[in-house]
Structure formats: C-alpha cells, structure tokens
Design a protein around this motif. Sequence first.
Motif, mmCIF file in Angstrom:
data_model
loop_
_atom_site.group_PDB
_atom_site.id
_atom_site.type_symbol
_atom_site.label_atom_id
_atom_site.label_comp_id
_atom_site.label_asym_id
_atom_site.label_seq_id
_atom_site.Cartn_x
_atom_site.Cartn_y
_atom_site.Cartn_z
ATOM 1 N N THR A 78 0.969 -1.190 -0.031
ATOM 2 C CA THR A 78 0.091 0.188 -0.005
ATOM 3 C C THR A 78 0.800 1.292 -0.076
ATOM 4 O OG1 THR A 78 -1.759 -1.275 1.290
ATOM 5 C CG2 THR A 78 -1.872 1.208 0.958
ATOM 6 N N TYR A 79 0.646 2.110 -0.657
ATOM 7 C CA TYR A 79 1.393 3.466 -0.831
ATOM 8 C C TYR A 79 0.405 4.489 -0.586
ATOM 9 C CZ TYR A 79 3.703 0.439 -4.165
ATOM 10 O OH TYR A 79 4.604 -0.627 -4.860
ATOM 11 N N LEU A 80 1.397 5.558 -0.040
ATOM 12 C CA LEU A 80 0.776 6.886 0.283
ATOM 13 C C LEU A 80 1.883 8.177 -0.376
ATOM 14 C CD1 LEU A 80 -1.459 8.560 1.485
ATOM 15 C CD2 LEU A 80 0.066 9.180 3.396
ATOM 16 N N GLN A 81 1.269 8.469 -1.443
ATOM 17 C CA GLN A 81 1.974 9.662 -2.265
ATOM 18 C C GLN A 81 1.430 10.938 -1.726
ATOM 19 O OE1 GLN A 81 4.433 9.157 -4.855
ATOM 20 N NE2 GLN A 81 4.691 11.181 -4.373
ATOM 21 N N MET A 82 2.520 11.586 -1.343
ATOM 22 C CA MET A 82 2.345 12.885 -0.729
ATOM 23 C C MET A 82 2.899 13.899 -1.538
ATOM 24 S SD MET A 82 3.525 11.702 3.136
ATOM 25 C CE MET A 82 3.014 13.139 3.878
ATOM 26 N N ASN A 83 2.234 14.531 -2.160
ATOM 27 C CA ASN A 83 2.598 15.925 -3.021
ATOM 28 C C ASN A 83 2.168 17.131 -2.222
ATOM 29 O OD1 ASN A 83 3.327 13.996 -4.910
ATOM 30 N ND2 ASN A 83 1.517 14.166 -5.963
ATOM 31 N N ASN A 84 3.090 18.267 -2.878
ATOM 32 C CA ASN A 84 2.683 19.798 -2.166
ATOM 33 C C ASN A 84 2.664 19.383 -0.753
ATOM 34 O OD1 ASN A 84 2.263 22.305 -2.477
ATOM 35 N ND2 ASN A 84 0.030 22.228 -2.713
ATOM 36 N N VAL A 85 3.767 18.929 -0.206
ATOM 37 C CA VAL A 85 3.506 18.831 1.368
ATOM 38 C C VAL A 85 3.648 20.168 1.946
ATOM 39 C CG1 VAL A 85 4.296 16.463 1.365
ATOM 40 C CG2 VAL A 85 6.001 18.091 1.405
ATOM 41 N N LYS A 86 2.975 20.162 3.222
ATOM 42 C CA LYS A 86 3.199 21.518 4.126
ATOM 43 C C LYS A 86 3.832 21.084 5.391
ATOM 44 C CE LYS A 86 -1.108 22.682 1.866
ATOM 45 N NZ LYS A 86 -2.646 23.262 2.088
ATOM 46 N N PRO A 87 4.267 22.077 6.005
ATOM 47 C CA PRO A 87 5.108 21.946 7.314
ATOM 48 C C PRO A 87 3.690 21.138 8.413
ATOM 49 C CG PRO A 87 5.746 23.877 6.784
ATOM 50 C CD PRO A 87 4.715 23.464 5.512
ATOM 51 N N GLU A 88 2.952 21.478 8.216
ATOM 52 C CA GLU A 88 1.940 21.224 9.149
ATOM 53 C C GLU A 88 1.488 19.526 8.881
ATOM 54 O OE1 GLU A 88 1.365 23.862 7.197
ATOM 55 O OE2 GLU A 88 -0.627 23.889 6.517
ATOM 56 N N ASP A 89 2.059 18.953 7.755
ATOM 57 C CA ASP A 89 2.035 17.495 7.673
ATOM 58 C C ASP A 89 3.108 16.819 8.176
ATOM 59 O OD1 ASP A 89 1.305 18.349 3.921
ATOM 60 O OD2 ASP A 89 -0.057 17.753 5.530
ATOM 61 N N THR A 90 4.113 17.459 9.148
ATOM 62 C CA THR A 90 5.023 16.904 10.045
ATOM 63 C C THR A 90 4.246 15.915 10.891
ATOM 64 O OG1 THR A 90 6.497 18.432 9.309
ATOM 65 C CG2 THR A 90 7.006 17.317 11.355
ATOM 66 N N ASP A 91 4.622 14.784 10.932
ATOM 67 C CA ASP A 91 4.092 13.689 12.072
ATOM 68 C C ASP A 91 4.490 12.264 11.763
ATOM 69 O OD1 ASP A 91 0.719 14.293 13.019
ATOM 70 O OD2 ASP A 91 2.074 12.939 13.700
ATOM 71 N N MET A 92 4.135 11.340 12.697
ATOM 72 C CA MET A 92 4.429 10.081 12.504
ATOM 73 C C MET A 92 3.249 9.419 11.751
ATOM 74 S SD MET A 92 6.609 7.577 13.301
ATOM 75 C CE MET A 92 7.359 7.981 14.767
ATOM 76 N N TYR A 93 3.403 8.607 10.665
ATOM 77 C CA TYR A 93 2.475 8.098 10.083
ATOM 78 C C TYR A 93 2.326 6.613 10.191
ATOM 79 C CZ TYR A 93 1.715 12.545 7.322
ATOM 80 O OH TYR A 93 1.246 13.876 7.104
ATOM 81 N N TYR A 94 1.088 6.125 10.225
ATOM 82 C CA TYR A 94 0.964 4.792 10.532
ATOM 83 C C TYR A 94 -0.010 4.064 9.353
ATOM 84 C CZ TYR A 94 2.599 6.002 15.216
ATOM 85 O OH TYR A 94 3.373 6.485 16.437
ATOM 86 N N CYS A 95 0.577 2.820 8.976
ATOM 87 C CA CYS A 95 -0.204 2.063 8.101
ATOM 88 C C CYS A 95 -1.013 1.286 9.000
ATOM 89 C CB CYS A 95 0.685 1.188 7.159
ATOM 90 S SG CYS A 95 0.188 0.136 6.296
ATOM 91 N N ALA A 96 -2.342 0.897 8.535
ATOM 92 C CA ALA A 96 -3.201 0.554 9.504
ATOM 93 C C ALA A 96 -4.067 -0.693 8.363
ATOM 94 C CB ALA A 96 -4.204 1.135 10.065
ATOM 95 N N ALA A 97 -4.437 -1.562 9.276
ATOM 96 C CA ALA A 97 -5.624 -2.577 8.633
ATOM 97 C C ALA A 97 -6.928 -2.671 9.231
ATOM 98 C CB ALA A 97 -5.063 -4.152 8.615
#
Length: 121
Positions: A78-97
């Motif tokens: 599973t992918y998450l393509q992140m474009n035009n990112v912003k400083p507020e996107d700073t975070d820990m990202y978790y994959c989930a089922a």
Amino acid sequence: QGQLVESGGGSVQAVGSLRLVCTGPGYIHGNSYRGWFRQVPGKGREGVAVIGYGGSTIYSNSVKDRFTVSRDNAKDITYLQMNNVKPEDTDMYYCAAGRALSLNPDYVSTWGQGAQVTVSS
C-alpha cells in the motif's frame, strides 16, 4: 504474519513530494482495508486516507487533492503518495489494517510501527 511495515519516511521541504510504502498481507484478521493515519498530539490518531481491496478510497479534507493512496494487491503493498507537502503534515504516519472504508481509527485492527515525516518550510 499479519504485520504491517512502513518505509519511505524522511525529511522533505515544503511543496516537495514523498512516498510512504506499507508492506503486509492483503487480509489481516479478515480486514482488507488499508489506511494511513497520523498522530495528533493530545488527541490520538486521525485518518489521512483509506483504500479498499477493490480500490475505493476516502481522504481527510486536509490532504485531499495532495495525497494519493493506492495499493498493489499482488505484491501486498500500500502506498501513500504525498505531493505539495506542508509543514503541518509533519507527523508520524501509521499504516493500518481495518474493517471499513472509514477514517475513524476505531475500525483499525492492526497498526504498523510508524514512519516519521518531517516537512521543513
């Protein structure tokens, strides 16, 4: 077995792009939805994007039109393509089922270990 592993996190400048990758079985405990969530300080995890086994998707308003979730069922990725990112996107990202096409973390049964994304201005 039944585990999700994220990769692809890192540092990127604002308006840049980054792709997160999650590997794991297509079905975990009967749950076929895959999602990306991020930690909100003091509030727990919030849904960013979720995708069904057949490709249906749902996004949070904050990332709609910037992020794209996709999956390759043959490769259990599973992918998450992140474009035009912003400083507020700073975070820990978790994959989930999970068991539903929902951004509500209550529907999640299995979490990955997380991947840090840091966006600088």
